[in-house]
Design a protein around this motif. Structure first.
Motif, PDB file in Angstrom:
ATOM      1  N   ALA A  33      -2.382  -7.205  -4.218  1.00  0.00           N
ATOM      2  CA  ALA A  33      -2.151  -5.866  -4.740  1.00  0.00           C
ATOM      3  C   ALA A  33      -0.971  -5.973  -5.699  1.00  0.00           C
ATOM      4  O   ALA A  33       0.009  -6.664  -5.399  1.00  0.00           O
ATOM      5  N   MET A  34      -1.070  -5.307  -6.832  1.00  0.00           N
ATOM      6  CA  MET A  34      -0.061  -5.469  -7.878  1.00  0.00           C
ATOM      7  C   MET A  34       0.640  -4.143  -8.170  1.00  0.00           C
ATOM      8  O   MET A  34       0.043  -3.066  -8.079  1.00  0.00           O
ATOM      9  N   GLY A  35       1.890  -4.244  -8.558  1.00  0.00           N
ATOM     10  CA  GLY A  35       2.642  -3.042  -8.887  1.00  0.00           C
ATOM     11  C   GLY A  35       3.639  -3.282  -9.991  1.00  0.00           C
ATOM     12  O   GLY A  35       4.084  -4.417 -10.207  1.00  0.00           O
ATOM     13  N   TRP A  36       3.959  -2.208 -10.691  1.00  0.00           N
ATOM     14  CA  TRP A  36       5.031  -2.224 -11.686  1.00  0.00           C
ATOM     15  C   TRP A  36       6.157  -1.323 -11.183  1.00  0.00           C
ATOM     16  O   TRP A  36       5.913  -0.211 -10.679  1.00  0.00           O
ATOM     17  N   TYR A  37       7.372  -1.814 -11.345  1.00  0.00           N
ATOM     18  CA  TYR A  37       8.576  -1.087 -11.002  1.00  0.00           C
ATOM     19  C   TYR A  37       9.515  -1.155 -12.200  1.00  0.00           C
ATOM     20  O   TYR A  37       9.343  -1.997 -13.073  1.00  0.00           O
ATOM     21  N   ARG A  38      10.493  -0.273 -12.210  1.00  0.00           N
ATOM     22  CA  ARG A  38      11.480  -0.339 -13.289  1.00  0.00           C
ATOM     23  C   ARG A  38      12.862  -0.011 -12.759  1.00  0.00           C
ATOM     24  O   ARG A  38      13.003   0.716 -11.772  1.00  0.00           O
ATOM     25  N   ARG A  45      16.049   0.633  -8.510  1.00  0.00           N
ATOM     26  CA  ARG A  45      14.700   0.298  -8.937  1.00  0.00           C
ATOM     27  C   ARG A  45      13.738   1.350  -8.420  1.00  0.00           C
ATOM     28  O   ARG A  45      13.827   1.771  -7.268  1.00  0.00           O
ATOM     29  N   GLU A  46      12.785   1.767  -9.263  1.00  0.00           N
ATOM     30  CA  GLU A  46      11.811   2.776  -8.852  1.00  0.00           C
ATOM     31  C   GLU A  46      10.398   2.297  -9.129  1.00  0.00           C
ATOM     32  O   GLU A  46      10.146   1.561 -10.089  1.00  0.00           O
ATOM     33  N   TRP A  47       9.500   2.750  -8.310  1.00  0.00           N
ATOM     34  CA  TRP A  47       8.083   2.421  -8.454  1.00  0.00           C
ATOM     35  C   TRP A  47       7.485   3.183  -9.626  1.00  0.00           C
ATOM     36  O   TRP A  47       7.776   4.357  -9.833  1.00  0.00           O
ATOM     37  N   VAL A  48       6.615   2.516 -10.384  1.00  0.00           N
ATOM     38  CA  VAL A  48       5.967   3.118 -11.540  1.00  0.00           C
ATOM     39  C   VAL A  48       4.465   3.296 -11.314  1.00  0.00           C
ATOM     40  O   VAL A  48       3.923   4.382 -11.506  1.00  0.00           O
TER      41      VAL A  48
END
Length: 115
Positions: A33-38, A45-48
């Motif tokens: 499972a893949m995710g982008w955070y910034r 750091r926050e989930w995008v």
């Protein structure tokens, strides 16, 4: 050994677009499972956005309708298409690969949106 490498960041004017890429090597990409955070300067750091192994997607309210996450299992790559960028989108964008209890992070790519 799993490696996660992001690319595609840069400087863009407000209203512009960028596409980020994240390549995962060292293991079966389709099982992650893949995710982008910034992480913006001085902030946590926050989930995008996230995409599941079967392609289901979810987004943070702040990017819903502007960003699109997708994956290409033949290229071991997840993408983040970012449109209508705002100065508040300025951050280092990190990619996360997750499988069972294991998570792997990339070092990030910087996105700067000028007003």
């Amino acid at each position: 050994q799993v490696q996660v490498v992001e690319s595609g960041g840069g400087l863009v004017q407000a209203g512009g677009s960028l596409r980020l890429s994240c390549v995962v090597s060292g293991s079966a990409f389709s099982t992650f499972a893949m995710g982008w955070y910034r992480q913006a300067p001085g902030k946590q750091r926050e989930w995008v956005a996230s995409i599941s192994t079967y392609g289901g997607t979810t987004y943070a309210d702040s990017v819903l309708g502007r960003f699109t996450i997708s994956r290409d299992n033949t290229k071991n790559t997840v993408y983040l298409q970012m449109n209508s960028l705002k100065p508040e989108d300025t951050a280092v964008y990190h990619c996360k690969a997750a499988r069972y209890t294991m998570t792997y992070w990339g070092s990030g790519t910087l996105v700067t949106v000028s007003s």
